[in-house]
Design a protein around this motif. Structure first.
Motif, PDB file in Angstrom:
ATOM      1  N   VAL A   1       9.014   3.745   3.953  1.00 45.29           N
ATOM      2  CA  VAL A   1       7.750   3.906   3.164  1.00 45.29           C
ATOM      3  C   VAL A   1       7.761   3.587   1.975  1.00 45.29           C
ATOM      4  N   THR A   2       6.797   3.738   1.641  1.00 43.25           N
ATOM      5  CA  THR A   2       5.920   2.364   0.013  1.00 43.25           C
ATOM      6  C   THR A   2       5.627   3.331  -0.830  1.00 43.25           C
TER       7      THR A   2
ATOM      8  N   HIS B   1       0.917  -1.180  -0.142  1.00 44.34           N
ATOM      9  CA  HIS B   1       0.001  -0.236   0.126  1.00 44.34           C
ATOM     10  C   HIS B   1       1.081   1.275   0.005  1.00 44.34           C
ATOM     11  N   ARG B   2       0.516   2.366  -1.522  1.00 45.63           N
ATOM     12  CA  ARG B   2       1.695   3.529  -0.737  1.00 45.63           C
ATOM     13  C   ARG B   2       1.556   4.006   0.430  1.00 45.63           C
ATOM     14  N   THR B   3       1.956   4.348   1.221  1.00 44.44           N
ATOM     15  CA  THR B   3       2.125   5.510   1.798  1.00 44.44           C
ATOM     16  C   THR B   3       2.488   6.707   2.044  1.00 44.44           C
ATOM     17  N   HIS B   4       2.646   7.180   0.400  1.00 43.14           N
ATOM     18  CA  HIS B   4       3.133   8.524   0.540  1.00 43.14           C
ATOM     19  C   HIS B   4       3.608   8.564  -1.155  1.00 43.14           C
TER      20      HIS B   4
ATOM     21  N   GLU C   1      12.229   7.199   8.183  1.00 42.44           N
ATOM     22  CA  GLU C   1      11.260   6.367   7.989  1.00 42.44           C
ATOM     23  C   GLU C   1      11.099   5.080   7.383  1.00 42.44           C
TER      24      GLU C   1
END
Length: 600
Positions: A26-27, A9-12, A24
Motif C-alpha cells: 500500500v501507499t 499515488h495514495r492507495t489508502h 498487500e
C-alpha cells in the motif's frame, strides 16, 4: 529535505487499513504523529483525517539508510510511505482502529518538513483556546476536531439528499441584500458604485424565500450563510449557517412531519439513534409555566410549581408585594438537597439575582423533618405546611421560591433549574430529548422601544381565533409559530407566513410602521403579494448548534472550521482590519478620529 511525490499515488487513507489488507503493498501519506527510536528499530505513527497507522522500520526488513531517515523524522513532517501490511509483531493496540496491523516500509519520501508546533496535535487538547485559534490550521489537525467537521459534512450531505428526495429545490439567495430594520443589527457593506448606499448582509434568507414561494417554486431549501452584528456573548458567532426551507400549500402538520422525518434520518444515519416519532409537543404557555423557558430541557424534572394561591394570604412581604403588583410566586423542588450548606444556598441566591431576582426564598427540609427557612417567622405553622405540601416537599428536600412579575419569575427559576441540574450532574449528553414548542405569542412588549415587537418576525401568521384581539389586546394574540428544541436548546424555528395583504399591513401598523415606512422597507414583498401568493410556511435550523449537540461538545466553535472569538475577531487572520486610504476614498468614506475624553 522535502521531496516531490514523483509519481506516487495514495492507495489508502491510514485509518482505512485493516486485517483484510494483510499481505498487500500500500501507499499511505500523512503527518508524523509520533516517532519512537529504539536503536535499529523505529516506530513511526502516521496520521491523516481517517486515523493513525503504525509504520515499523527494523533491521532485517529495511535498509540502514531508510532506518536512519526514519529516525530523523519529527512531529508533523509530511511523509509518503510505500510498504506491506502485516499483522502486528507486538501486542495489539485495542485503543486504535488499526491496532492489530502495521506497515513494513519499502520506501519513504519526506514531502514536507515541519517546525516544532506551538502546541501538541492531540485529542482533547489542554492548550488555551486563544493559542489554538491563532494557529487554527494546526488545531484543525486534531482528530476530535476533524471528526466534528466530518460529522458536519455528513449531516449537510444527508440533509441535501433527504430534502431533494422530498421534492425540494436547492436555490441560492443573495448575500448582498437590502438592510432591514427589524431583528438584530445588520452588517453593512458600502457600495463603491452607489456612493452613500449600503448593502446589508442577510440575517436570514427570509424575504427571498417567501418571494420564491410567490414565484411558484413550491419547495425551497438552502444551507445558507447568515450574519448578525450582535452584542458580545461567549458562544455567539457573527456568521453562522442555517438549514433553511420554505414550502407552499402546507400547514403546521406538514412542516412538522417533514422535519421530524429529517431529524430521524440524521440521528439514525449519523449516531445510530432512533428518534421516537411523533416528537412531543408543548404550547409556549405550558413550557413557561412548567419550565420557565421556551426551550425547556426535559431530560430531568424539577418543574416550576405556581403557589400563588397557596400563599396569597401570607403576611410575608416579598410574596404579598409580588401578588399585589400582578405577579406570581413559584418554586422548584430540588429533591434530596435539603442538607445543602448555607454557603451554597447563598451562591444560588446570587445566581438568581443575575437573572433579575431581588432575592430567593427557601425552605430546607432536613432528613428528620426539621424545617429551616429564610421566611419561617413570617408564616404560621399551617401556612408553612400547606406550602410544603403544594411543593410536594418531603424530608431531605430543598424548596426554592421566586416572587415577582411572571417574566422575572420564569427567567430566574428557569435558569436556576438548569444550574441545579448542572451541579447535580443530571444532564446526560448521550440522551436526546426533542420537543416542539407551539402557539408562541405573536408580539412581545419592548420596554426599551415602548412598543410591541414581533416575537419571531413581522411575517408570522396570527392564529385566526385570536386576530379579533389585535387592536384591543395585542399581547393576547398567539402566532402560528413553532420551534424545535433539543436538550434545552432551540435548534430550529419557523412559522406559517402571512400571505394576505390586509393582515400584513395591519401587522406593520401594530409594530409601529406607517404604511409609507412599511412600503419603503418591504415594497418588493408587498408588491409581490398583489400578484397571487400561495399560503406558505417554513423553518430554519441552526446547523452549528445541531452539529454541536450531535457531536456532544460544549461550544459551536468546535464544529466550525474557522470561528471568531467573543469580540467577533479572528485571531488567525486578525480580521477585522483597517482598510487603506485608497479603498476608503473609492467608497466615499472617511474615518473620523476618536475624540479624546477631556480630563476633568
Amino acid at each position: 529535505m522535502a521531496e516531490s511525490m514523483q509519481g506516487l499515488h495514495r492507495t489508502h487513507r491510514c485509518g482505512e487499513l485493516s486485517a483484510a489488507n494483510v499481505g498487500e503493498t500500500v501507499t499511505i501519506m500523512g503527518w508524523v504523529q509520533k516517532n519512537r527510536n529504539k536503536g535499529g528499530l523505529v516506530f513511526v505513527d502516521v496520521r491523516d483525517r481517517s486515523g493513525i497507522i503504525q509504520v515499523v522500520f527494523e533491521d532485517g526488513s529495511c535498509d540502514a539508510d531508510l532506518i536512519a531517515r526514519a529516525a530523523s523524522l519529527r512531529s508533523e513532517y509530511v511523509v509518503a510511505i510505500v510498504g506491506k501490511v502485516e499483522k502486528r509483531s507486538g501486542a495489539v493496540n485495542e485503543n486504535l482502529a488499526t491496532g492489530e496491523i502495521e506497515v513494513i516500509p519499502e520506501q519513504m519520501r519526506i514531502l514536507s518538513e515541519s517546525e516544532t508546533p506551538p502546541f501538541p496535535i492531540e485529542e482533547n487538547s489542554k492548550t488555551k483556546e486563544d493559542l489554538r485559534l491563532k494557529y487554527r490550521y494546526l488545531d484543525l489537525r486534531r482528530p476530535d476536531l476533524q471528526r466534528n467537521l466530518m460529522m458536519r459534512s455528513k449531516i449537510a450531505t444527508l440533509t441535501r439528499q433527504f430534502l431533494a428526495d422530498e421534492g425540494f429545490l436547492e436555490i441560492e439567495t443573495p448575500i448582498l441584500g437590502k438592510t432591514t430594520p427589524e431583528g438584530a443589527r445588520d452588517y453593512l457593506v458600502p457600495s463603491r458604485i452607489h456612493p452613500g448606499s449600503f448593502y446589508g448582509l442577510p440575517q436570514s434568507p427570509q424575504l427571498y424565500k417567501q418571494l420564491l414561494m410567490c414565484s411558484g417554486y413550491d419547495r425551497y431549501f438552502q444551507i445558507a450563510k447568515c450574519f448578525r452584528d450582535e452584542d458580545l456573548r461567549a458562544d455567539r458567532q457573527p456568521e453562522f449557517t442555517q438549514i433553511d426551507m420554505e414550502l407552499s400549500f402546507v400547514d403546521e402538520e406538514d412542516v412538522m412531519s417533514i422535519n421530524e422525518r429529517l431529524l430521524a434520518k440524521l440521528f439514525k444515519e449519523v449516531l445510530d439513534i432512533d428518534v421516537e416519532l411523533p416528537i412531543q409537543r408543548m404550547t409556549w404557555q405550558e413550557a413557561m409555566d412548567r419550565f420557565g423557558s421556551d426551550k425547556p430541557d426535559i431530560r430531568f424534572g424539577m418543574e416550576l410549581v405556581n403557589v400563588t394561591e397557596t400563599v396569597k394570604d401570607s403576611e410575608f412581604v416579598v410574596f404579598k408585594g409580588a401578588i399585589e403588583n400582578g405577579g406570581t410566586v413559584r418554586g422548584i423542588n430540588a429533591k434530596g438537597q435539603g442538607s445543602m450548606p448555607r454557603k451554597k444556598i447563598d451562591k444560588l441566591v446570587s445566581f438568581a439575582k443575575d437573572y433579575g431576582a431581588k432575592g430567593l426564598a427557601y425552605i430546607a427540609i432536613q432528613e428528620d423533618g426539621t424545617v429551616k427557612s429564610s421566611f419561617a417567622k413570617f408564616m404560621s405553622e399551617e401556612e408553612m405546611q400547606n406550602l410544603i405540601k403544594a411543593m410536594d416537599g418531603e424530608n431531605g428536600d430543598l424548596l426554592l421560591f421566586a416572587a415577582d412579575k411572571n417574566k422575572v419569575v420564569w427567567d430566574v427559576l428557569g435558569a436556576l433549574r438548569l444550574e441545579l441540574a448542572r451541579q447535580l450532574e443530571l444532564l446526560d449528553k448521550n440522551e436526546y430529548k426533542f420537543l416542539w414548542i407551539t402557539e408562541f405569542p405573536l408580539l412581545e412588549w419592548s420596554e426599551e422601544q415602548n412598543r410591541y415587537t414581533a416575537m419571531h418576525h413581522p411575517f408570522t401568521m396570527p392564529m385566526e381565533e385570536d386576530w379579533q384581539y389585535i387592536d384591543t389586546d395585542p399581547g393576547r394574540v398567539r402566532a402560528k409559530a413553532y420551534d424545535i428544541t433539543l436538550n434545552g436548546n432551540e435548534i430550529g424555528g419557523g412559522s406559517i407566513r402571512i400571505h394576505q395583504n390586509d393582515i400584513q399591513e395591519k401587522m406593520f401598523e401594530v409594530l409601529g410602521f406607517t404604511k409609507e415606512e412599511a412600503y419603503r422597507q418591504f415594497s418588493f414583498l408587498l408588491d409581490a403579494f398583489k400578484y397571487g401568493v400561495p399560503p406558505h410556511a417554513g423553518l430554519a435550523y441552526g446547523l452549528d448548534r445541531l452539529v454541536m449537540l450531535m457531536a456532544k461538545v460544549d461550544s459551536i466553535r468546535d464544529v466550525m472550521a474557522f470561528p471568531k472569538v467573543k469580540d467577533a475577531s479572528c485571531l488567525m487572520t486578525n480580521a477585522p482590519s483597517q482598510a487603506d486610504d485608497k479603498q476608503l476614498a473609492e467608497l466615499g468614506l472617511e474615518l473620523r478620529p476618536e475624540e479624546e475624553s477631556s480630563e476633568e
